[in-house]
Design an enzyme around this catalytic site. Sequence first.
Site, PDB file in Angstrom:
ATOM      1  N   GLN A  60      11.289   1.741  15.098  1.00 53.14           N
ATOM      2  CA  GLN A  60      11.845   0.673  14.412  1.00 53.14           C
ATOM      3  C   GLN A  60      12.780   0.692  13.511  1.00 53.14           C
ATOM      4  OE1 GLN A  60       9.105  -1.242  11.602  1.00 53.14           O
ATOM      5  NE2 GLN A  60      10.172  -0.366  10.057  1.00 53.14           N
ATOM      6  N   SER A 119      -0.021   4.946   5.324  1.00 54.46           N
ATOM      7  CA  SER A 119      -0.894   3.610   4.549  1.00 54.46           C
ATOM      8  C   SER A 119      -2.026   3.567   5.495  1.00 54.46           C
ATOM      9  CB  SER A 119      -0.182   2.271   4.390  1.00 54.46           C
ATOM     10  OG  SER A 119       1.061   2.379   4.226  1.00 54.46           O
ATOM     11  N   GLN A 129      12.006   7.056   8.629  1.00 57.03           N
ATOM     12  CA  GLN A 129      12.233   7.464   9.955  1.00 57.03           C
ATOM     13  C   GLN A 129      10.603   8.049  10.671  1.00 57.03           C
ATOM     14  OE1 GLN A 129      14.842   7.538  11.808  1.00 57.03           O
ATOM     15  NE2 GLN A 129      14.338   9.135  13.428  1.00 57.03           N
ATOM     16  N   ASP A 181       9.228   5.369  11.781  1.00 57.65           N
ATOM     17  CA  ASP A 181       8.901   3.929  12.994  1.00 57.65           C
ATOM     18  C   ASP A 181      10.071   4.540  13.582  1.00 57.65           C
ATOM     19  OD1 ASP A 181       6.529   3.053  11.932  1.00 57.65           O
ATOM     20  OD2 ASP A 181       7.687   2.713   9.715  1.00 57.65           O
ATOM     21  N   TYR A 190       0.789  -1.168  -0.223  1.00 56.29           N
ATOM     22  CA  TYR A 190       0.145  -0.108   0.016  1.00 56.29           C
ATOM     23  C   TYR A 190       0.723   1.103  -0.169  1.00 56.29           C
ATOM     24  CZ  TYR A 190      -4.823   1.872   0.026  1.00 56.29           C
ATOM     25  OH  TYR A 190      -6.112   1.924  -0.060  1.00 56.29           O
ATOM     26  N   HIS A 229       7.211   4.977   1.144  1.00 49.96           N
ATOM     27  CA  HIS A 229       7.886   4.453   0.234  1.00 49.96           C
ATOM     28  C   HIS A 229       8.005   4.930  -0.923  1.00 49.96           C
ATOM     29  CE1 HIS A 229       4.524   2.265   2.865  1.00 49.96           C
ATOM     30  NE2 HIS A 229       5.475   2.031   3.200  1.00 49.96           N
TER      31      HIS A 229
END
Lengths: 283, 283
Positions: free
Chosen positions: B155, B188, B150, B152, B33, B38
Amino acid sequence: MMQLVRKIDEIKAAARGAAREGKSVGLVPTMGYLHEGHISLMKKARAENDFLAVSIFVNPTQFGPSEDLDSYPRDLERDLRLCEEAGVNIVFAPESSEMYPEGYSTYVTVEGGVTAGLCGKSRPIHFRGVATVVTKLFNIVRPERAYFGQKDAQQVAVIKKMVRDTNQDVQVIACPIVREADGLALSSRNTYLSPSERQDALTLSSSLFGAVGLISSGEKSAAAVRGYIESRFAGIESASIDYIEIVDPDTMEPLSLISNRALIAIAVKIGKTRLIDNIVAEV
Amino acid sequence: MMQLVRKIDEIKAAARGAAREGKSVGLVPTMGYLHEGHISLMKKARAENDFLAVSIFVNPTQFGPSEDLDSYPRDLERDLRLCEEAGVNIVFAPESSEMYPEGYSTYVTVEGGVTAGLCGKSRPIHFRGVATVVTKLFNIVRPERAYFGQKDAQQVAVIKKMVRDTNQDVQVIACPIVREADGLALSSRNTYLSPSERQDALTLSSSLFGAVGLISSGEKSAAAVRGYIESRFAGIESASIDYIEIVDPDTMEPLSLISNRALIAIAVKIGKTRLIDNIVAEV
């Protein structure tokens, strides 16, 4: 000329260099204090790979708090001589702080049946430590093939499962148990045994051989085979049984009826020394 | 011509083939998605690598039982078009059963401060799932460089720590948050928002911008900055705050005094949609 390196960057550079030259890379991970069992791994690895790395590292994360990390036998000089004789190209012997620097906090866990029983039961963090250090060694060396002793049968099953689950590109090869002439499975921990304890320890292998005989003469009940092995230790005062298990050799799931292939695995304390041994019975 | 593959063996073969030809391999792991965030990762990855792989996989192990795994938005056809436009060489879009076959049981856990707070608190198994799937993707693709958003931030910190701890040979590259013209960080999950919720969601970014302003005008107290952000959400009925944290950008350890670099990270539910955003304040 065999190389000895202490740093991750050094072994990485050597192994990547070999791979770039098109050489196949083999790895034999050990905790040192090498015996004929290790030598058999190195010989097979030597024959099958262009570049052979051996790691010597007493991995702290696979020892429980009350286990023998500090007393585990070490003799690097002798180990290096044996590696050189076996045609090893590079020995990686890191300090603990190189493998687990301050703040280290990443662990690989293989859950489920393969780690639930046998040594996983009495050594709860053992296989987490094994999976973690083997993952690190695989990432560092990137071997095509890695060699482990079948004496640690559950370890082999755990590592194979981990490699499959995490899609690591390495072939895990298990090599047969090497035994003394009288049957005792070679182990670095045999050095802990007093002469009389060493005598008592023979019951591990002889009871396993007896169990296989029992099975080939028609016994199919795992409970009966367990009972037989138990009875063999009944008169031995130095012995205290940790487990006697009859399991599927790949999944380590307990079997009640013996059919096809069964792994008979035992762990017994002789005095203060915990020994393991196993054998595969084929029906 | 971009390739689409579904099987681990196929992407492995393609990536190993590229590496053997001396090509550098880049990986952009995504859950599909795709949005401009991205695309920015893919553009950077395209410029820095000879062979570019994108994975599209809504990873079940990083979703909790009450989270939005089933409703997570998917549109593979559109994703493939965007990948093709970005010059991607291969898209890896596996089924869940390909990544986690029956009996799968190996997990990578990053313990300690980096996973303890922020999203790790309200999503207890989230980072175990992230570390596990990223380990698998790294083993499968063996990229030289991997690209993450970045947005996330935690993460990114967890993956960097995992890569360092387990000696994986990959450079983890974090790319800046991409925002809509009005400040909303691309996600998303924005697709879940109703028009009025989307309006309310603007307070995430605007409160972060305000917080940075507050800090650059001299505020050093993390509690005061948290209080400011909290007050910005006070009048918004659709909003319920999960966390407002001010932490070290690398270790994710909470700061009480803001000095040097501080990550201000927030998670807020707008209606049923949990959104995150963050910004780094440099003092």
